[in-house]
Design an enzyme around this catalytic site. Structure first.
Site, PDB file in Angstrom:
ATOM      1  N   GLY A  65       0.794  -1.215   0.000  1.00  0.00           N
ATOM      2  CA  GLY A  65       0.000   0.000   0.000  1.00  0.00           C
ATOM      3  C   GLY A  65       0.823   1.259   0.000  1.00  0.00           C
ATOM      4  O   GLY A  65       0.419   2.273  -0.574  1.00  0.00           O
ATOM      5  N   ASN A 113      -8.309   5.460   4.298  1.00  0.00           N
ATOM      6  CA  ASN A 113      -8.058   5.599   2.862  1.00  0.00           C
ATOM      7  C   ASN A 113      -9.114   4.827   2.080  1.00  0.00           C
ATOM      8  O   ASN A 113      -9.626   3.811   2.535  1.00  0.00           O
ATOM      9  CB  ASN A 113      -6.643   5.126   2.502  1.00  0.00           C
ATOM     10  CG  ASN A 113      -6.596   3.662   2.118  1.00  0.00           C
ATOM     11  OD1 ASN A 113      -6.860   3.298   0.966  1.00  0.00           O
ATOM     12  ND2 ASN A 113      -6.280   2.800   3.090  1.00  0.00           N
ATOM     13  N   ARG A 114      -9.417   5.353   0.910  1.00  0.00           N
ATOM     14  CA  ARG A 114     -10.262   4.642  -0.046  1.00  0.00           C
ATOM     15  C   ARG A 114      -9.626   4.772  -1.434  1.00  0.00           C
ATOM     16  O   ARG A 114     -10.247   5.186  -2.400  1.00  0.00           O
ATOM     17  CB  ARG A 114     -11.702   5.182  -0.021  1.00  0.00           C
ATOM     18  CG  ARG A 114     -11.858   6.685  -0.131  1.00  0.00           C
ATOM     19  CD  ARG A 114     -13.331   7.067  -0.283  1.00  0.00           C
ATOM     20  NE  ARG A 114     -13.545   8.504  -0.374  1.00  0.00           N
ATOM     21  CZ  ARG A 114     -13.858   9.289   0.660  1.00  0.00           C
ATOM     22  NH1 ARG A 114     -13.996   8.773   1.871  1.00  0.00           N
ATOM     23  NH2 ARG A 114     -14.029  10.593   0.465  1.00  0.00           N
ATOM     24  N   PHE A 117      -6.990   0.636  -5.148  1.00  0.00           N
ATOM     25  CA  PHE A 117      -6.007  -0.057  -6.000  1.00  0.00           C
ATOM     26  C   PHE A 117      -5.587   0.815  -7.189  1.00  0.00           C
ATOM     27  O   PHE A 117      -5.512   0.341  -8.330  1.00  0.00           O
ATOM     28  CB  PHE A 117      -6.563  -1.384  -6.525  1.00  0.00           C
ATOM     29  CG  PHE A 117      -6.748  -2.473  -5.516  1.00  0.00           C
ATOM     30  CD1 PHE A 117      -6.317  -2.348  -4.212  1.00  0.00           C
ATOM     31  CD2 PHE A 117      -7.379  -3.656  -5.883  1.00  0.00           C
ATOM     32  CE1 PHE A 117      -6.504  -3.372  -3.274  1.00  0.00           C
ATOM     33  CE2 PHE A 117      -7.566  -4.690  -4.971  1.00  0.00           C
ATOM     34  CZ  PHE A 117      -7.134  -4.541  -3.664  1.00  0.00           C
ATOM     35  N   SER A 180      -9.228  -5.744   0.941  1.00  0.00           N
ATOM     36  CA  SER A 180      -9.369  -4.289   0.892  1.00  0.00           C
ATOM     37  C   SER A 180     -10.853  -3.935   0.856  1.00  0.00           C
ATOM     38  O   SER A 180     -11.615  -4.522   0.091  1.00  0.00           O
ATOM     39  CB  SER A 180      -8.683  -3.719  -0.351  1.00  0.00           C
ATOM     40  OG  SER A 180      -9.024  -2.355  -0.510  1.00  0.00           O
ATOM     41  N   ASN A 182     -11.944  -1.199  -0.344  1.00  0.00           N
ATOM     42  CA  ASN A 182     -12.064  -0.086  -1.279  1.00  0.00           C
ATOM     43  C   ASN A 182     -12.305  -0.491  -2.727  1.00  0.00           C
ATOM     44  O   ASN A 182     -12.311   0.354  -3.613  1.00  0.00           O
ATOM     45  CB  ASN A 182     -10.809   0.789  -1.195  1.00  0.00           C
ATOM     46  CG  ASN A 182     -10.623   1.331   0.211  1.00  0.00           C
ATOM     47  OD1 ASN A 182     -11.580   1.708   0.868  1.00  0.00           O
ATOM     48  ND2 ASN A 182      -9.387   1.335   0.682  1.00  0.00           N
ATOM     49  N   THR A 183     -12.478  -1.778  -2.983  1.00  0.00           N
ATOM     50  CA  THR A 183     -12.921  -2.276  -4.286  1.00  0.00           C
ATOM     51  C   THR A 183     -14.246  -2.978  -4.051  1.00  0.00           C
ATOM     52  O   THR A 183     -14.331  -3.896  -3.218  1.00  0.00           O
ATOM     53  CB  THR A 183     -11.894  -3.241  -4.899  1.00  0.00           C
ATOM     54  OG1 THR A 183     -10.683  -2.517  -5.176  1.00  0.00           O
ATOM     55  CG2 THR A 183     -12.417  -3.846  -6.190  1.00  0.00           C
ATOM     56  N   LYS A 222      -3.944 -12.272   2.339  1.00  0.00           N
ATOM     57  CA  LYS A 222      -4.146 -11.170   3.286  1.00  0.00           C
ATOM     58  C   LYS A 222      -5.627 -11.025   3.589  1.00  0.00           C
ATOM     59  O   LYS A 222      -6.448 -10.895   2.677  1.00  0.00           O
ATOM     60  CB  LYS A 222      -3.606  -9.861   2.706  1.00  0.00           C
ATOM     61  CG  LYS A 222      -3.622  -8.712   3.714  1.00  0.00           C
ATOM     62  CD  LYS A 222      -2.795  -7.535   3.224  1.00  0.00           C
ATOM     63  CE  LYS A 222      -2.685  -6.451   4.281  1.00  0.00           C
ATOM     64  NZ  LYS A 222      -1.799  -5.353   3.859  1.00  0.00           N
ATOM     65  N   THR A 250      -3.539  -8.025   9.681  1.00  0.00           N
ATOM     66  CA  THR A 250      -4.729  -7.902   8.849  1.00  0.00           C
ATOM     67  C   THR A 250      -4.622  -6.661   7.968  1.00  0.00           C
ATOM     68  O   THR A 250      -3.728  -5.829   8.131  1.00  0.00           O
ATOM     69  CB  THR A 250      -6.008  -7.741   9.699  1.00  0.00           C
ATOM     70  OG1 THR A 250      -5.880  -6.536  10.490  1.00  0.00           O
ATOM     71  CG2 THR A 250      -6.222  -8.934  10.605  1.00  0.00           C
ATOM     72  N   ASN A 251      -5.630  -6.527   7.107  1.00  0.00           N
ATOM     73  CA  ASN A 251      -5.816  -5.330   6.314  1.00  0.00           C
ATOM     74  C   ASN A 251      -6.488  -4.248   7.176  1.00  0.00           C
ATOM     75  O   ASN A 251      -6.578  -4.383   8.400  1.00  0.00           O
ATOM     76  CB  ASN A 251      -6.678  -5.669   5.084  1.00  0.00           C
ATOM     77  CG  ASN A 251      -6.316  -4.856   3.857  1.00  0.00           C
ATOM     78  OD1 ASN A 251      -6.121  -3.652   3.939  1.00  0.00           O
ATOM     79  ND2 ASN A 251      -6.229  -5.514   2.715  1.00  0.00           N
TER      80      ASN A 251
END
Length: 344
Positions: A65, A113-114, A117, A180, A182-183, A222, A250-251
């Protein structure tokens, strides 16, 4: 270095977080090229750890990241990390989500954060890895892979296989990012049916690639901190069933209880930093109890000091990774954590 960074941080925190991030990395590159980092950074002494057939120079790594495209490999390696993980990279380039997409919460030592990717695509990343001195000298470099946002979730496995094909030759290990927030729908891949299907296809792809290159590369998964005990046990069992070599826990989290009422506390995206520490440690404990010593755990989430890194090891991790702690503490955090984990 802590004193120097503490002088810089207020200025950096006046900038937009993504702008500050890019500016810091650009200046780090410049300092590395000029030979300044060797003078400024106290590097950890060697403390080799061997897991999954890989010898890590020390147990403190960079989490995925921070360097999504492999643009800053040599500069980051100069900070003394035992290993680097770059990405998340996707088969095709994509811009990520609309800006602003990164927010600091200094009161909580946290970041939301967003990003989504955002990256130049896997081929561009692989080319940069090949040009890096760190990779050419045999440094431990993990490649974190994901799916493109435009790929339907039911076709996600095809993107992971494409990315795996592209990075296999140059990666020390490959991390499959299914966690994540954010997807859209990505975390659905942590469910039993979708995860089983994904792992089956990745296992088949690795067998094919192992035959092609004459080498079996370690494959890591992950996972998110927002899993219940039943989900964690299911994932642990599937890791063993499909020969995954390690799990990264973790994420970022989608939970917001710890930052309610703070400026930016209700922004969508993944929350990282100090507030995720307890949730990350809980997942590590559960994984350790289920897996025993069948495969190692890499602990990440909320490491802001050496004691936090040591706690990750105590609850079941074998290695640790840093990201948000670097934003708040600066590069000396690497050495502090390495000292805290040094084996007697």
């Amino acid at each position: 270095m802590i004193d120097r960074y503490s002088l810089l941080r207020p200025w950096l925190f006046c900038l937009d977080p993504e702008q500050a991030h890019n500016l810091t990395l650009s200046n780090l590159d410049r300092a590395q090229r000029w030979g300044l980092l060797d003078k400024l950074i106290t590097k950890p002494i060697a403390d080799p750890q061997t897991l999954c057939g890989i010898t890590f120079q020390n147990p403190v790594g960079l989490a995925a990241g921070l360097d999504k495209d492999g643009k800053h490999i040599d500069a980051l390696a100069a900070l003394g990390f035992g290993f680097l993980e770059i990405g998340t990279v996707t088969p095709r380039p994509q811009p990520g989500n609309a800006k602003p997409r990164m927010f600091r919460l200094p009161q909580a030592q946290a970041i939301i954060n967003r990003m989504g990717f955002n990256n130049d695509g896997v081929d561009a990343c692989v080319a940069r890895v090949r040009r890096s001195t760190f990779w050419q000298n045999g440094g431990v470099l993990g490649l974190n892979i994901g799916k493109n946002a435009s790929t339907p979730i039911e076709d996600a496995a095809s993107d992971y296989v494409l990315a795996m094909d592209a990075v296999y030759e140059i990666a020390t290990y490959i991390t499959v990012n299914i966690s994540s927030p954010n997807t859209q729908n990505l975390r659905a891949l942590q469910g039993e049916d979708m995860l089983r299907g994904l792992l089956r296809k990745l296992d088949d792809a690795r067998k094919r690639l192992s035959d092609r290159y004459g080498l079996r590369k370690p494959l890591f998964l992950k996972i998110a901190p927002d899993l219940d005990q039943e989900d964690i046990h299911l994932i642990a069992d599937l890791l063993i069933e499909y020969g995954i070599d390690a799990v990264i826990a973790t994420n970022t989290t989608v939970a917001r209880e710890s930052v309610q009422g703070m400026e930016h506390g209700n922004e969508t995206g993944g929350l990282s930093g100090a507030p995720v520490r307890a949730a990350s440690n809980k997942v590590i404990r559960s994984l350790k109890a289920r897996l025993q010593d069948q495969l190692p755990i890499i602990g990440v989430g909320g490491i802001m000091c050496g004691a936090d890194a040591r706690e990750k090891i105590m609850v079941g991790a074998s290695l640790v990774q840093l990201y948000s702690g670097l934003i708040y503490r600066g590069p000396d955090l690497v050495n502090e954590c390495a000292k805290a984990l040094r084996q007697p």
